[in-house]
Design a protein around this motif. Structure first.
Motif, short mmCIF file in Angstrom:
data_model
loop_
_atom_site.label_atom_id
_atom_site.label_comp_id
_atom_site.label_asym_id
_atom_site.label_seq_id
_atom_site.Cartn_x
_atom_site.Cartn_y
_atom_site.Cartn_z
N VAL A 9 19.46 5.73 -72.60
CA VAL A 9 20.28 4.79 -73.36
C VAL A 9 19.58 3.43 -73.28
O VAL A 9 19.42 2.87 -72.20
CB VAL A 9 21.72 4.70 -72.81
CG1 VAL A 9 22.53 3.69 -73.58
CG2 VAL A 9 22.38 6.08 -72.85
N GLU A 25 19.18 -0.55 -74.88
CA GLU A 25 19.90 -1.60 -75.61
C GLU A 25 19.00 -2.83 -75.77
O GLU A 25 18.23 -3.16 -74.88
CB GLU A 25 21.14 -2.02 -74.85
CG GLU A 25 22.14 -0.91 -74.60
CD GLU A 25 23.22 -1.33 -73.63
OE1 GLU A 25 23.82 -2.40 -73.84
OE2 GLU A 25 23.43 -0.61 -72.64
N THR A 26 19.15 -3.51 -76.91
CA THR A 26 18.47 -4.77 -77.12
C THR A 26 18.98 -5.75 -76.07
O THR A 26 20.18 -5.85 -75.84
CB THR A 26 18.76 -5.32 -78.53
OG1 THR A 26 18.28 -4.36 -79.49
CG2 THR A 26 18.09 -6.66 -78.76
N GLN A 27 18.06 -6.45 -75.43
CA GLN A 27 18.45 -7.37 -74.37
C GLN A 27 18.69 -8.77 -74.93
O GLN A 27 17.91 -9.26 -75.73
CB GLN A 27 17.35 -7.41 -73.30
CG GLN A 27 17.70 -8.30 -72.13
CD GLN A 27 16.81 -8.04 -70.94
OE1 GLN A 27 16.61 -6.89 -70.55
NE2 GLN A 27 16.28 -9.10 -70.37
N MET A 38 13.87 -4.68 -72.26
CA MET A 38 15.14 -4.20 -72.80
C MET A 38 16.00 -3.68 -71.66
O MET A 38 15.52 -3.53 -70.53
CB MET A 38 14.91 -3.08 -73.83
CG MET A 38 14.11 -3.52 -75.04
SD MET A 38 13.92 -2.20 -76.25
CE MET A 38 15.49 -2.31 -77.11
N THR A 97 19.18 7.15 -77.22
CA THR A 97 20.17 6.33 -77.91
C THR A 97 19.74 4.89 -77.81
O THR A 97 19.54 4.37 -76.72
CB THR A 97 21.57 6.52 -77.30
OG1 THR A 97 21.89 7.91 -77.32
CG2 THR A 97 22.62 5.74 -78.06
N VAL A 98 19.58 4.24 -78.97
CA VAL A 98 19.14 2.85 -79.02
C VAL A 98 20.19 2.04 -79.76
O VAL A 98 20.46 2.28 -80.94
CB VAL A 98 17.77 2.72 -79.72
CG1 VAL A 98 17.33 1.27 -79.75
CG2 VAL A 98 16.74 3.60 -79.04
N ASP A 99 20.81 1.10 -79.05
CA ASP A 99 21.86 0.26 -79.62
C ASP A 99 22.94 1.11 -80.31
O ASP A 99 23.40 0.79 -81.41
CB ASP A 99 21.29 -0.78 -80.59
CG ASP A 99 20.43 -1.81 -79.87
OD1 ASP A 99 20.68 -2.08 -78.68
OD2 ASP A 99 19.50 -2.34 -80.51
N GLY A 100 23.29 2.21 -79.68
CA GLY A 100 24.36 3.07 -80.19
C GLY A 100 23.93 4.10 -81.21
O GLY A 100 24.73 4.92 -81.64
N ARG A 155 14.26 -7.89 -77.67
CA ARG A 155 15.13 -8.79 -76.92
C ARG A 155 15.24 -10.12 -77.65
O ARG A 155 14.48 -10.40 -78.58
CB ARG A 155 14.59 -9.02 -75.51
CG ARG A 155 13.33 -9.85 -75.45
CD ARG A 155 12.86 -10.07 -74.01
NE ARG A 155 11.76 -11.01 -73.96
CZ ARG A 155 11.89 -12.32 -73.75
NH1 ARG A 155 13.08 -12.85 -73.59
NH2 ARG A 155 10.83 -13.11 -73.71
#
Length: 133
Positions: A119, A121-123, A99, A49-52, A76
């Motif tokens: 999981v 996410e963009t930092q 990230m 899962t990347v950024d939802g 990022r």
């Protein structure tokens, strides 16, 4: 507009990586027949899962490779100027691919292998949980 500038730069440097106009499966940007390593076998696919958003990745490939294969090139944004960063060195020496992975900030995605259920996410800045200076 910043994203468009980065994509144009990528087009100039890597003409085979045309992420913006690719409509079919993004998995086509992976190297299938490496000059030195030879033909690459298809590996087991896992879901991350990347950024939802759920994405498919090859088990064991580096996180950054799977993100690029799925069309994501910004990892990022810098702390001071909020500027986008992505692939730079590819060997874990810089921090441009950092990230938030499974809640841990500043993970260098170019040297971290993909695992099922990650999981990512963009930092932004120093990342969640890191002390802002």
């Amino acid at each position: 507009m910043i994203t468009q500038k980065i994509i144009r730069k990528l087009r100039n440097d890597w003409t085979l990586l045309d992420i913006t106009t690719r409509k079919e499966s993004a998995m086509d940007v992976r190297v299938k027949n490496h000059v030195i390593l030879g033909p690459q076998e298809d590996e087991e696919m896992v879901t991350i899962t990347v950024d939802g958003k759920e994405m498919q990745a090859r088990a064991g490939e580096m996180i950054l490779a799977s993100l690029i294969a799925n069309g994501k090139i910004i990892n990022r944004y810098t702390a001071k100027r909020d500027e986008p960063r992505g692939l730079f060195c590819g060997i874990g020496q810089c921090t441009d691919c950092a990230m938030v992975v499974n809640g841990k900030p500043n993970v260098r995605t170019c040297v971290t292998p993909v695992k099922e259920g990650m999981v990512i996410e963009t930092q932004h800045g120093l990342g969640k949980g890191a002390s802002e200076k």
